[in-house]
Design a protein around this motif. Sequence first.
Motif, PDB file in Angstrom:
ATOM      1  N   ALA A 184       0.841  -1.203   0.000  1.00  0.00           N
ATOM      2  CA  ALA A 184       0.000   0.000   0.000  1.00  0.00           C
ATOM      3  C   ALA A 184       0.876   1.252   0.000  1.00  0.00           C
ATOM      4  CB  ALA A 184      -0.935  -0.008   1.208  1.00  0.00           C
ATOM      5  N   ARG A 185       1.922   1.262   0.784  1.00  0.00           N
ATOM      6  CA  ARG A 185       2.841   2.399   0.835  1.00  0.00           C
ATOM      7  C   ARG A 185       3.401   2.699  -0.550  1.00  0.00           C
ATOM      8  NH1 ARG A 185       7.995   3.308   0.480  1.00  0.00           N
ATOM      9  NH2 ARG A 185       8.605   1.127   0.486  1.00  0.00           N
ATOM     10  N   GLN A 186       3.841   1.656  -1.219  1.00  0.00           N
ATOM     11  CA  GLN A 186       4.413   1.840  -2.552  1.00  0.00           C
ATOM     12  C   GLN A 186       3.364   2.359  -3.537  1.00  0.00           C
ATOM     13  OE1 GLN A 186       6.202  -1.969  -3.376  1.00  0.00           O
ATOM     14  NE2 GLN A 186       7.822  -1.659  -1.866  1.00  0.00           N
ATOM     15  N   GLU A 187       2.162   1.791  -3.484  1.00  0.00           N
ATOM     16  CA  GLU A 187       1.098   2.236  -4.383  1.00  0.00           C
ATOM     17  C   GLU A 187       0.747   3.697  -4.153  1.00  0.00           C
ATOM     18  OE1 GLU A 187      -3.599   1.423  -5.385  1.00  0.00           O
ATOM     19  OE2 GLU A 187      -2.412  -0.255  -4.651  1.00  0.00           O
ATOM     20  N   LEU A 188       0.745   4.101  -2.893  1.00  0.00           N
ATOM     21  CA  LEU A 188       0.365   5.472  -2.546  1.00  0.00           C
ATOM     22  C   LEU A 188       1.518   6.465  -2.697  1.00  0.00           C
ATOM     23  CD1 LEU A 188      -1.757   4.477   0.545  1.00  0.00           C
ATOM     24  CD2 LEU A 188      -2.635   5.539  -1.549  1.00  0.00           C
ATOM     25  N   GLY A 189       2.719   5.964  -2.963  1.00  0.00           N
ATOM     26  CA  GLY A 189       3.870   6.842  -3.128  1.00  0.00           C
ATOM     27  C   GLY A 189       4.394   7.423  -1.824  1.00  0.00           C
ATOM     28  N   TRP A 190       4.109   6.748  -0.729  1.00  0.00           N
ATOM     29  CA  TRP A 190       4.586   7.222   0.569  1.00  0.00           C
ATOM     30  C   TRP A 190       6.007   6.729   0.807  1.00  0.00           C
ATOM     31  CZ3 TRP A 190      -0.044   5.300   4.015  1.00  0.00           C
ATOM     32  CH2 TRP A 190      -1.197   6.046   3.711  1.00  0.00           C
ATOM     33  N   GLY A 202     -12.834   8.510   9.392  1.00  0.00           N
ATOM     34  CA  GLY A 202     -13.823   7.691  10.087  1.00  0.00           C
ATOM     35  C   GLY A 202     -14.657   6.810   9.182  1.00  0.00           C
ATOM     36  N   THR A 203     -14.366   6.821   7.887  1.00  0.00           N
ATOM     37  CA  THR A 203     -15.075   5.973   6.938  1.00  0.00           C
ATOM     38  C   THR A 203     -14.067   5.386   5.955  1.00  0.00           C
ATOM     39  OG1 THR A 203     -15.478   7.740   5.323  1.00  0.00           O
ATOM     40  CG2 THR A 203     -17.148   7.425   7.046  1.00  0.00           C
ATOM     41  N   TYR A 204     -14.532   4.451   5.147  1.00  0.00           N
ATOM     42  CA  TYR A 204     -13.705   3.872   4.095  1.00  0.00           C
ATOM     43  C   TYR A 204     -14.394   4.107   2.775  1.00  0.00           C
ATOM     44  CZ  TYR A 204     -12.723   1.321   8.292  1.00  0.00           C
ATOM     45  OH  TYR A 204     -12.474   1.016   9.587  1.00  0.00           O
ATOM     46  N   THR A 205     -13.630   4.587   1.835  1.00  0.00           N
ATOM     47  CA  THR A 205     -14.153   4.796   0.491  1.00  0.00           C
ATOM     48  C   THR A 205     -13.871   3.555  -0.346  1.00  0.00           C
ATOM     49  OG1 THR A 205     -12.084   5.715  -0.308  1.00  0.00           O
ATOM     50  CG2 THR A 205     -13.685   7.270   0.651  1.00  0.00           C
ATOM     51  N   ALA A 206     -14.488   3.511  -1.511  1.00  0.00           N
ATOM     52  CA  ALA A 206     -14.225   2.416  -2.443  1.00  0.00           C
ATOM     53  C   ALA A 206     -12.742   2.396  -2.817  1.00  0.00           C
ATOM     54  CB  ALA A 206     -15.094   2.558  -3.682  1.00  0.00           C
ATOM     55  N   ASN A 207     -12.131   3.566  -2.933  1.00  0.00           N
ATOM     56  CA  ASN A 207     -10.714   3.636  -3.264  1.00  0.00           C
ATOM     57  C   ASN A 207      -9.845   3.053  -2.141  1.00  0.00           C
ATOM     58  OD1 ASN A 207      -8.445   4.501  -4.965  1.00  0.00           O
ATOM     59  ND2 ASN A 207      -8.081   5.975  -3.319  1.00  0.00           N
ATOM     60  N   GLU A 208     -10.152   3.386  -0.890  1.00  0.00           N
ATOM     61  CA  GLU A 208      -9.380   2.837   0.229  1.00  0.00           C
ATOM     62  C   GLU A 208      -9.533   1.311   0.288  1.00  0.00           C
ATOM     63  OE1 GLU A 208      -9.327   6.348   3.585  1.00  0.00           O
ATOM     64  OE2 GLU A 208     -11.268   5.454   3.086  1.00  0.00           O
ATOM     65  N   TYR A 209     -10.738   0.839   0.042  1.00  0.00           N
ATOM     66  CA  TYR A 209     -10.976  -0.601   0.041  1.00  0.00           C
ATOM     67  C   TYR A 209     -10.213  -1.277  -1.103  1.00  0.00           C
ATOM     68  CZ  TYR A 209     -13.445  -5.053   0.262  1.00  0.00           C
ATOM     69  OH  TYR A 209     -13.742  -6.400   0.355  1.00  0.00           O
ATOM     70  N   ALA A 210     -10.193  -0.639  -2.270  1.00  0.00           N
ATOM     71  CA  ALA A 210      -9.472  -1.198  -3.416  1.00  0.00           C
ATOM     72  C   ALA A 210      -7.972  -1.275  -3.129  1.00  0.00           C
ATOM     73  CB  ALA A 210      -9.737  -0.356  -4.669  1.00  0.00           C
ATOM     74  N   ILE A 211      -7.438  -0.248  -2.476  1.00  0.00           N
ATOM     75  CA  ILE A 211      -6.010  -0.266  -2.103  1.00  0.00           C
ATOM     76  C   ILE A 211      -5.749  -1.422  -1.152  1.00  0.00           C
ATOM     77  CG2 ILE A 211      -4.219   0.980  -0.820  1.00  0.00           C
ATOM     78  CD1 ILE A 211      -5.481   3.579  -2.038  1.00  0.00           C
ATOM     79  N   TYR A 212      -6.630  -1.600  -0.176  1.00  0.00           N
ATOM     80  CA  TYR A 212      -6.496  -2.725   0.769  1.00  0.00           C
ATOM     81  C   TYR A 212      -6.491  -4.061   0.024  1.00  0.00           C
ATOM     82  CZ  TYR A 212      -8.399  -6.468   3.651  1.00  0.00           C
ATOM     83  OH  TYR A 212      -8.633  -7.694   4.229  1.00  0.00           O
TER      84      TYR A 212
END
Length: 186
Positions: free
Chosen positions: A39-45, A121-131
């Motif tokens: 996830a870190r790599q995908e997000l560029g962190w 406090g919520t999860y978006t479709a994008n956050e779920y897809a990253i997971y």
Amino acid sequence: MATDNPILERKLKAFFSLLDSDKNGVLKWNDILRPAERARQELGWTKEDTRFVKLVQELRAGWDRVLQVQDLDHNGSISYDEYVRFVFRMGLEWTANGALPAWAVELSNNFQRALDLNSDGTYTANEYAIYLRAIGSDADAKSAFAKLDLNKNGKLTYDEVLVLAKQYATSTDPSAPGNYLLTGKY
């Protein structure tokens, strides 16, 4: 320990197999850290990025709690049998008491804070897809999220995730949305 229910067995094996990235039959800290790195790599962190540091801290706190509750032989790893017993214990206590056990609430909170990448406090479709990508799932994230979004508002709240987690741990209904929570598919 196998379950006597093919629906439970299928979803438990699927999640365990995705996390067991080195396929050695046990979960260790590196198996939990590996998706965070993806996830870190995908997000560029960077590794020093405060968001990544927070993610790792939440995962580590959850992992340490899992070992306290679930590592029955105290060897620092979780076997599939220990995982199945853990899920059954959580489901039994939840059903008997009408609420998620305190130790499981703590784990759920760690998991949810780790998934909530923007801390709203919520999860978006994008956050779920990253997971899903981070754990190595090939599930269609958009389709899975649509099943999980119980109130169809485009976000998952902590309360929705608790409902879905109970379904994951206890439901033998193949159409239960919670079956999709941890792997994106059933």
